[in-house]
Structure formats: C-alpha cells, structure tokens
Design a protein around this motif. Structure first.
Motif, PDB file in Angstrom:
ATOM      1  N   THR A  86       0.826  -1.211   0.000  1.00 42.17           N
ATOM      2  CA  THR A  86       0.000   0.000   0.000  1.00 42.17           C
ATOM      3  C   THR A  86       0.855   1.254   0.000  1.00 42.17           C
ATOM      4  OG1 THR A  86      -1.646  -1.211   1.298  1.00 42.17           O
ATOM      5  CG2 THR A  86      -1.875   1.182   1.204  1.00 42.17           C
ATOM      6  N   LEU A  87       1.934   1.246   0.767  1.00 41.62           N
ATOM      7  CA  LEU A  87       2.753   2.438   0.963  1.00 41.62           C
ATOM      8  C   LEU A  87       3.962   2.483   0.034  1.00 41.62           C
ATOM      9  CD1 LEU A  87       2.642   2.244   4.854  1.00 41.62           C
ATOM     10  CD2 LEU A  87       1.469   3.956   3.449  1.00 41.62           C
ATOM     11  N   ASN A  88       4.068   1.495  -0.868  1.00 41.94           N
ATOM     12  CA  ASN A  88       5.198   1.388  -1.791  1.00 41.94           C
ATOM     13  C   ASN A  88       6.518   1.296  -1.023  1.00 41.94           C
ATOM     14  OD1 ASN A  88       6.207   1.106  -4.399  1.00 41.94           O
ATOM     15  ND2 ASN A  88       6.627   3.304  -4.599  1.00 41.94           N
ATOM     16  N   VAL A  89       6.512   0.467  -0.005  1.00 48.20           N
ATOM     17  CA  VAL A  89       7.691   0.225   0.822  1.00 48.20           C
ATOM     18  C   VAL A  89       8.391  -1.035   0.317  1.00 48.20           C
ATOM     19  CG1 VAL A  89       8.449  -0.499   3.127  1.00 48.20           C
ATOM     20  CG2 VAL A  89       6.768   1.341   2.883  1.00 48.20           C
ATOM     21  N   HIS A  90       9.683  -0.936   0.086  1.00 44.82           N
ATOM     22  CA  HIS A  90      10.437  -2.094  -0.397  1.00 44.82           C
ATOM     23  C   HIS A  90      11.295  -2.747   0.689  1.00 44.82           C
ATOM     24  CE1 HIS A  90       9.145  -1.302  -4.486  1.00 44.82           C
ATOM     25  NE2 HIS A  90       9.465  -0.028  -4.315  1.00 44.82           N
ATOM     26  N   THR A  91      11.449  -2.061   1.813  1.00 48.72           N
ATOM     27  CA  THR A  91      12.205  -2.629   2.931  1.00 48.72           C
ATOM     28  C   THR A  91      11.459  -2.349   4.229  1.00 48.72           C
ATOM     29  OG1 THR A  91      14.306  -2.218   1.785  1.00 48.72           O
ATOM     30  CG2 THR A  91      14.409  -2.683   4.150  1.00 48.72           C
ATOM     31  N   ALA A  92      11.175  -3.413   4.965  1.00 46.74           N
ATOM     32  CA  ALA A  92      10.516  -3.284   6.263  1.00 46.74           C
ATOM     33  C   ALA A  92      11.385  -3.942   7.323  1.00 46.74           C
ATOM     34  CB  ALA A  92       9.134  -3.938   6.237  1.00 46.74           C
ATOM     35  N   TYR A  93      11.335  -3.387   8.516  1.00 45.09           N
ATOM     36  CA  TYR A  93      12.066  -3.950   9.649  1.00 45.09           C
ATOM     37  C   TYR A  93      11.085  -4.271  10.773  1.00 45.09           C
ATOM     38  CZ  TYR A  93      16.339  -2.302   7.368  1.00 45.09           C
ATOM     39  OH  TYR A  93      17.352  -2.097   6.467  1.00 45.09           O
ATOM     40  N   ILE A  94      11.271  -5.424  11.380  1.00 47.13           N
ATOM     41  CA  ILE A  94      10.533  -5.764  12.599  1.00 47.13           C
ATOM     42  C   ILE A  94      11.497  -5.542  13.750  1.00 47.13           C
ATOM     43  CG2 ILE A  94       9.306  -7.536  13.899  1.00 47.13           C
ATOM     44  CD1 ILE A  94       8.647  -8.922  11.266  1.00 47.13           C
ATOM     45  N   TYR A  95      11.246  -4.487  14.533  1.00 49.52           N
ATOM     46  CA  TYR A  95      12.087  -4.197  15.689  1.00 49.52           C
ATOM     47  C   TYR A  95      11.504  -4.968  16.873  1.00 49.52           C
ATOM     48  CZ  TYR A  95      15.002  -1.629  19.004  1.00 49.52           C
ATOM     49  OH  TYR A  95      15.921  -1.294  19.966  1.00 49.52           O
ATOM     50  N   ILE A  96      12.132  -6.073  17.228  1.00 44.06           N
ATOM     51  CA  ILE A  96      11.607  -6.976  18.246  1.00 44.06           C
ATOM     52  C   ILE A  96      12.425  -6.876  19.529  1.00 44.06           C
ATOM     53  CG2 ILE A  96      12.980  -8.942  17.417  1.00 44.06           C
ATOM     54  CD1 ILE A  96      10.588 -10.752  18.144  1.00 44.06           C
ATOM     55  N   ARG A  97      11.755  -6.994  20.643  1.00 43.70           N
ATOM     56  CA  ARG A  97      12.420  -6.944  21.934  1.00 43.70           C
ATOM     57  C   ARG A  97      13.576  -7.929  22.011  1.00 43.70           C
ATOM     58  NH1 ARG A  97       9.301  -7.023  27.504  1.00 43.70           N
ATOM     59  NH2 ARG A  97      11.397  -6.351  28.090  1.00 43.70           N
ATOM     60  N   GLY A  98      14.664  -7.504  22.606  1.00 43.73           N
ATOM     61  CA  GLY A  98      15.779  -8.417  22.816  1.00 43.73           C
ATOM     62  C   GLY A  98      15.399  -9.584  23.710  1.00 43.73           C
ATOM     63  N   GLU A  99      14.400  -9.375  24.576  1.00 44.78           N
ATOM     64  CA  GLU A  99      13.956 -10.428  25.485  1.00 44.78           C
ATOM     65  C   GLU A  99      13.057 -11.457  24.814  1.00 44.78           C
ATOM     66  OE1 GLU A  99      14.463  -6.630  27.977  1.00 44.78           O
ATOM     67  OE2 GLU A  99      13.772  -7.179  25.985  1.00 44.78           O
ATOM     68  N   PHE A 100      12.850 -11.320  23.498  1.00 44.73           N
ATOM     69  CA  PHE A 100      12.073 -12.303  22.732  1.00 44.73           C
ATOM     70  C   PHE A 100      12.996 -13.099  21.796  1.00 44.73           C
ATOM     71  CE2 PHE A 100       7.737  -9.827  22.602  1.00 44.73           C
ATOM     72  CZ  PHE A 100       7.652  -9.921  23.989  1.00 44.73           C
ATOM     73  N   PRO A 101      14.038 -13.745  22.283  1.00 44.20           N
ATOM     74  CA  PRO A 101      14.938 -14.452  21.365  1.00 44.20           C
ATOM     75  C   PRO A 101      14.241 -15.567  20.611  1.00 44.20           C
ATOM     76  CG  PRO A 101      15.387 -15.095  23.639  1.00 44.20           C
ATOM     77  CD  PRO A 101      14.435 -13.935  23.693  1.00 44.20           C
ATOM     78  N   GLU A 102      13.339 -16.266  21.281  1.00 42.05           N
ATOM     79  CA  GLU A 102      12.599 -17.340  20.616  1.00 42.05           C
ATOM     80  C   GLU A 102      11.686 -16.769  19.538  1.00 42.05           C
ATOM     81  OE1 GLU A 102       9.269 -20.761  21.699  1.00 42.05           O
ATOM     82  OE2 GLU A 102      10.214 -19.628  23.313  1.00 42.05           O
ATOM     83  N   GLY A 103      11.021 -15.650  19.859  1.00 38.21           N
ATOM     84  CA  GLY A 103      10.154 -15.002  18.884  1.00 38.21           C
ATOM     85  C   GLY A 103      10.909 -14.558  17.648  1.00 38.21           C
ATOM     86  N   ALA A 104      12.130 -14.055  17.840  1.00 37.00           N
ATOM     87  CA  ALA A 104      12.942 -13.631  16.693  1.00 37.00           C
ATOM     88  C   ALA A 104      13.256 -14.812  15.783  1.00 37.00           C
ATOM     89  CB  ALA A 104      14.230 -12.975  17.188  1.00 37.00           C
ATOM     90  N   LYS A 105      13.567 -15.971  16.380  1.00 40.56           N
ATOM     91  CA  LYS A 105      13.859 -17.159  15.571  1.00 40.56           C
ATOM     92  C   LYS A 105      12.616 -17.645  14.832  1.00 40.56           C
ATOM     93  CE  LYS A 105      17.571 -18.633  18.675  1.00 40.56           C
ATOM     94  NZ  LYS A 105      17.975 -19.578  19.733  1.00 40.56           N
ATOM     95  N   ILE A 106      11.476 -17.593  15.481  1.00 33.82           N
ATOM     96  CA  ILE A 106      10.224 -18.008  14.833  1.00 33.82           C
ATOM     97  C   ILE A 106       9.927 -17.099  13.643  1.00 33.82           C
ATOM     98  CG2 ILE A 106       7.712 -18.118  15.158  1.00 33.82           C
ATOM     99  CD1 ILE A 106       8.314 -19.011  18.075  1.00 33.82           C
ATOM    100  N   LEU A 107      10.116 -15.797  13.819  1.00 34.66           N
ATOM    101  CA  LEU A 107       9.870 -14.859  12.718  1.00 34.66           C
ATOM    102  C   LEU A 107      10.874 -15.048  11.587  1.00 34.66           C
ATOM    103  CD1 LEU A 107       8.952 -11.584  14.653  1.00 34.66           C
ATOM    104  CD2 LEU A 107       7.477 -12.816  13.060  1.00 34.66           C
ATOM    105  N   GLU A 108      12.139 -15.288  11.935  1.00 30.25           N
ATOM    106  CA  GLU A 108      13.149 -15.538  10.896  1.00 30.25           C
ATOM    107  C   GLU A 108      12.750 -16.741  10.049  1.00 30.25           C
ATOM    108  OE1 GLU A 108      15.689 -13.841  10.015  1.00 30.25           O
ATOM    109  OE2 GLU A 108      16.602 -12.781  11.710  1.00 30.25           O
ATOM    110  N   ARG A 109      12.289 -17.803  10.715  1.00 26.80           N
ATOM    111  CA  ARG A 109      11.877 -19.006   9.988  1.00 26.80           C
ATOM    112  C   ARG A 109      10.651 -18.718   9.120  1.00 26.80           C
ATOM    113  NH1 ARG A 109      11.829 -22.809  14.129  1.00 26.80           N
ATOM    114  NH2 ARG A 109       9.619 -22.523  14.521  1.00 26.80           N
ATOM    115  N   ALA A 110       9.700 -17.940   9.663  1.00 23.24           N
ATOM    116  CA  ALA A 110       8.495 -17.601   8.902  1.00 23.24           C
ATOM    117  C   ALA A 110       8.845 -16.765   7.670  1.00 23.24           C
ATOM    118  CB  ALA A 110       7.512 -16.851   9.797  1.00 23.24           C
ATOM    119  N   ILE A 111       9.805 -15.852   7.800  1.00 22.70           N
ATOM    120  CA  ILE A 111      10.222 -15.029   6.659  1.00 22.70           C
ATOM    121  C   ILE A 111      10.804 -15.909   5.557  1.00 22.70           C
ATOM    122  CG2 ILE A 111      11.973 -13.349   5.937  1.00 22.70           C
ATOM    123  CD1 ILE A 111      11.449 -11.889   8.611  1.00 22.70           C
TER     124      ILE A 111
END
Length: 669
Positions: free
Chosen positions: A304-329
C-alpha cells in the motif's frame, strides 16, 4: 586488528556479514546492535576487544559502540554464569511473588544479592555455575511470576520451587510444526470475546509453519491486495477507522496518508514489536504462535505504501520469537510472498528482523528509529522529526504496532465499512486486552472495542477477585496509565442516535473498554494492559514499583525525566522504609507536575501520571507513610538513612540569611 581477527570463528564472520547486509551499504552503523548480540552470544560478554573489532567492521569509532554497551541493559561487560536467571521485578510479577523468587533463588544458589528493589549488577554464585539479576517487564504478566533461564521463558514460577526451575530446562526453539513456542496459552475463548487477530492463538491443531497457515486461508488477503490500487487499500483502512493499538490510538489511515504518493525518497515500514509496557503481553502471542498473520499484515501495508524494505524491531527479550519470525520469513520467501516480484505483481519487498537490547524507550517511535540506526535510543523532537516526513535515515517512515498491522489483513478481508461496524463509532474493530494482577484468571481477551465494560472484563472474563478480597484499584492501559479507584464515580458523555450527547455518571464497573470512555474517566486505554489491585495492596508500594521502572528506563536525554523519575523513586523508597516526612506526598506531586509536558517525548507523561494519580486517589496510604516532621532545611542535614532510623525528626527555625552575597571575593562580611 589482526590479533583480534584471528580469534573470530568463520561462522561468526559469516553471521556478521549477513547482519550488515540487511541495511543500506551507507548505513552500516545500523548493524551495531545485531553485531553486539552476535559477539555476546559467542564470547559471553562485550570486551574492549569486541568494541574495537565491531567499530572497525562498521567503520566507526569505538565510542560509537561503547555508548551502546553502556546504554542497553541486555549488553554486559562481564560474563554471566552458564545458567543465567533474569527475574522480572515489575508490578504484576512483584504482586505474584517475584521478589520471593529472587530471595529463594539466591538462598538456593548461595548468592548474596543485596537488592532492595534496585537494579544490582549480575551476581554470580561462588561456584560460578549460576548468576542472577532483576530485570524489567518480560511481557508475560498474565503468567506471573516469570523469569528467563538463559533464553528460555519460565512462567507461573513457584517461589518455593526454584530448585526445580534450575533443573528442568527445556529446549528454547521447538522444531517446525511443534507449535512454535513453549509459552503458555489459553485453550478457549470467552463468550464475550470476538476473535480476529487472536483467532488462532491457543488452537490445539495450530502450528506456526506456513502450510498450516495456508490451509487456513493464509495470504489470501495479500493476493487480493496486490490486485487492488494502493489508493483503494488506503481508503479501506481509512474507512475502517482503525486506531493504533500500541498506546497512542492514532488513526492508522491518517498516519498512512502522510506518505506522498509520488515520494522520491525510499519509504520504510517499521513494525514496533518492542512490547515492554508493564501489564501488556499481547504481541508476544502473535509473534510466537501466528507469525505469518503478522507478516501478511506487514506485506499488505508495504504494498500500500510502496515500501520495499521493512524492519521488525523486536524486543531483545524475545529471542525465541525472533527465531520463529526468521523461519516464517524464509518460508514466505520460498512461497514467493516476499522477495522479488511477489505474486507476479512486479513489486519487490524484503522484511528483516532487528533485535533490541532491553530499553523500554525503544517503544517510542523516534527512539526506536534512533536505535535501529545504531545509536542510543534518544527520542527526536517533533516537529520537525515526524517519522512520516523524517524517519529512518531521514526518509519517510511508518511505524506501526504488531497488533495494528495484523488488523490490516482483516480489514482487507472484511472491507473497511464492515470492519467499522465492529465496536463503537470512533472506537472501531476489536482489540486485545491483557488482564493481570489480583484476579482469578489473568489472561488475554480480544473484544470488540467498547462492547465490554470494565466490570465484565474483571468479573466475568477474568474470574473476579481472589477469595475474600475486594477490588481497590485498576490501572487500565499499562503502567503509564492513571490509576482508577474502585469506589470512584465518573462522568462521561455518550452520543445518542439523534446526534445529541447525554452526560451520565457511571461506576468503574460500567466503564466501556474503549479509547474515548477511558480518557473521559481520566485515564487511557493505552496498550491494553489492565492491572487489577485488590484491597490487600499498599498503594505506596505499588507506586514505588512503578517509579523504579521509570527511573531505570529513562533514556536520560531530558533533565525532568532523568532527575525527576529518580527523585520520585527515592522518595517512595524512603517512605516504604519508614522515613517518610509530612511533605513527601506534596513533593511527589510537585515533581511529577514538573515532568509532564516538559520533555521531548511522552515518557515524561508516562512516568508522571502514575505518581500524580496514585497520590491524588489514595491520600490515606501516602499520609500513613509520611508522618515524620520535616528535617531542618539547613544544617544539620539529615540523610535518607537518618530519616529512616530516627523515630522523630526535630525541627529548627529557618536560619537567618547570613548575607553571603555581601562577602565578595575576600569571603568575609
């Protein structure tokens, strides 16, 4: 540099290069936090050599790296033990017994931890096998008390069974298809709920892999969106009247419309997943159990916004969540939902994960942008630095919360008009509220905005107060929201069918859980974190816990926050220890009044509002702990320790002005 480089394993070098590649070539500084995480994970702490090596890799000065190490609480300059335990000390966990967890943990491991509620450095046992530290909110308030053993979140910790906590460690990251997370969840929804975003949370047949998501109709809204014009999608979001779910409640469509259609600079989208407001624990479950829903919302927003690069700024205290998102990407990339020419739309987009390192201030959008750029998270002054005009790398940037971006998917599925029929006018859709504290069934609930009252939320959905206890207070929107007293009466204005407004008086149980009603009652919906306090709670103790959070989390950029938050914490510390003087309640309010509205960002209000409201709403609690007369204003001065130790403080008349202004350079009158 050669002597350092020879110690760097090839795999670490590969990870470092991959991290740097996620940012524009001329913006290598953004990789500073990722590189610090990699170094610490490999070597255990950030050494002077590590600071120099990372600075060389990023073509920076060592001070540019050292200033991050000394700012972000998760980065450490000495090694923790092999088993490192971080115990949450913020309000919901403290109410559930986290201080006893720490005391028993120290007793079990032989650690001497001289905490009085303060933040001591990491303390290591004499045997060197276990280390402990108090940390701020771990975003799992509904399963308090919680702690992290290394990178694993441990919930509902029994203070009397901490030995089991150290013995029974589970794997951190489940294999694909195993459910994606070891965090606890509710297995069924309440009849008063209307689940959209949380539709899949807690489902026994649900996993985080993309095939499960596709079988349930996943990415169909993205397929629909890429066939629509960008203007049509923006209009649907505007029609939906969706308001941001991160805290401020700003209309999402209006925010998006600030981006010019013919913008020449790159446009960025940042997903704010730095969930760290005490009392709030909704985004964690989306990330851990339904990551593809978040990715789909982000991808629709990017298109919608014609964005070609997005960042998910995730809490450092969510290490498991970061790995889950990396796998989903990676799964989404394999299916051509992101990358080059997604779904044959001739549109390219990439999403990258950027881990924070423990600073609450990164929840503020401009502080988050500064952090993503590889700097201390000092918020920017607005104007001129509105992110939609001058955001990441001084380019137009949209910052949206996790829950907000998930709603975008459902707006495309339902249509903006149909979505706007959920909830109330000006308070549309659903939102997730998190209930913690002194209730029988703490947890998360997705409700139509305003369709459920505070009383229904507490007594029907959260099971009411614990046996024999009565409601005393509610903090309705995270720890920064003004507290509401149970026996208060509130006046709100309601719009009638004919367009007129009618004012009526309501009790706390009758307050509709929406943005405008809570604001009319003198508080706010905020991040949706509802903390319930019963009649056993000392309100000075509760405020002291909150004050300690804000004193610790102030970025230090503005004098009112930096000095005032610590001043308020010191006063309530002293009051709890028996050293309260009669002027303390008035002093607390004066300090808070001189913080709010006098800082660059809203952190000033966040740390001032609790003190203002607690002192106003519960004067009896503060008066009971402020019984000593004031110490003399001139020598002999009394330190806080003396105020605490002495049962009575004698007063003396104010000393006569000795006329030092007449002394001159000679120092004599």
């Amino acid at each position: 540099m050669t002597s350092i480089a020879t110690k760097i394993p090839a795999e670490l070098t590969r990870q470092v290069n991959a991290a740097i590649a996620q940012y524009p070539p001329e913006r290598k500084r953004s990789a500073a936090l990722p590189l610090l995480h990699l170094w610490q994970e490999h070597f255990g702490f950030i050494s002077d050599e590590g600071v120099q090596w990372i600075a060389d890799e990023l073509e920076l000065q060592p001070i540019n790296i050292l200033e991050l190490v000394t700012f972000y609480p998760m980065l450490r300059q000495k090694s923790a033990a092999k088993t490192h335990v971080r115990v949450c000390r913020t309000l919901s966990c403290a109410m559930a017994g986290s201080y006893r967890v720490m005391e028993n943990l120290c007793a079990t491991t032989g650690i001497t931890h001289g905490h009085n509620g303060g933040h001591d450095p990491i303390v290591v046992s004499k045997a060197g096998k276990v280390s402990v530290e108090f940390v701020e909110c771990l975003a799992s308030c509904g399963t308090a008390p919680v702690c992290m053993v290394n990178d694993e979140l441990c919930e509902n910790v029994d203070p009397n069974s901490v030995a089991d906590l150290l013995r029974n460690q589970r794997p951190v990251t489940p294999e694909p298809g195993e459910g994606g997370s070891n965090i606890n969840h509710q297995t069924s929804s309440h009849p008063l709920e209307r689940r959209l975003v949380f539709k899949n949370i807690g489902r026994p047949d649900w996993t985080t892999d993309i095939d499960c998501y596709l079988d349930d109709g996943g990415y169909e809204e993205l397929k629909k969106a890429v066939t629509m014009s960008r203007t049509d999608i923006l209009n649907e979001v505007k029609t939906s009247a969706l308001r941001g779910r991160g805290g401020a409640g700003f209309p999402t469509g209006v925010k998006w419309s600030f981006i010019k259609p013919d913008e020449k600079k790159p446009v960025y989208l940042i997903c704010n997943a730095d969930e760290s407001e005490p009392g709030t624990f909704k985004d964690r479950y989306i990330i851990h159990q339904d990551p593809h829903q978040l990715l789909e919302g982000i991808l629709i927003s990017c298109y919608t916004l014609n964005v070609h690069t997005a960042y998910i700024y995730i809490r450092g205290e969510f290490p498991e969540g970061a790995k889950i998102l990396e796998r989903a990407i990676e799964e989404a990339r394999e299916k051509k939902f992101l990358g080059e020419n997604i779904l044959d739309s001739k549109f390219d987009v990439e999403i990258f994960i950027h881990r924070g390192a423990g600073a609450y201030i990164c929840g503020e959008e401009t502080g988050l942008i500064e952090s993503l750029e590889g700097k201390r998270a000092y918020p920017r002054i607005k104007p001129p630095y509105f992110p939609a005009a001058l955001g990441l790398y001084m380019c137009p940037t949209i910052v949206n919360n996790v829950e907000t971006l998930c709603h975008v998917k459902h707006i495309i599925a339902m249509g903006g008009a149909e979505y706007s029929r959920l909830g109330r006018p000006g308070n549309t859709g659903t939102r997730i509220v998190c209930v913690s504290g002194d209730v029988v069934r703490p947890g998360y609930f997705e409700i139509e905005v305003g369709a459920v009252t505070m009383g229904q939320l507490i007594y029907e959905m959260a099971g009411g107060m614990k046996f024999g206890r009565q409601l005393r207070a509610v903090i309705p929107g995270g720890s920064s929201a003004k507290v509401l007293r149970a026996n208060e009466r509130f006046k709100i204005k309601e719009r009638q069918a004919d367009g007129s407004t009618l004012e009526r008086e309501i009790s706390i149980d009758e307050i509709p859980m929406d943005f405008d009603s809570l604001a009319a009652c003198g508080s706010m919906a905020g991040s949706g974190g509802v903390i319930v306090l019963d009649d056993s709670r000392d309100m000075v103790w509760a405020l002291n816990n909150i004050n300690e959070f804000y004193a610790h989390e102030s970025c230090g950029q503005c004098t009112p926050c930096r000095e005032g938050a610590l001043w308020m914490k010191k006063i309530t510390d002293r009051m709890l220890l028996g050293g309260g003087v009669m002027e303390d309640p008035a002093t607390l309010k004066t300090v808070a009044d001189n913080i709010a509205g006098r800082t660059i960002c809203a952190f000033g209000e966040a740390c001032a509002w609790p003190t203002q409201s607690f002192v106003e709403k519960f004067p009896e609690d503060f008066a009971a702990r402020a019984t000593k007369s004031a110490p003399p204003p001139l020598p002999p001065e009394y330190t806080p320790e003396e105020l605490i130790a002495k049962g009575k403080i004698s007063t003396v008349p104010l000393a006569h002005d000795p006329g030092w202004e007449k002394a001159g350079a000679a120092g004599t009158i």
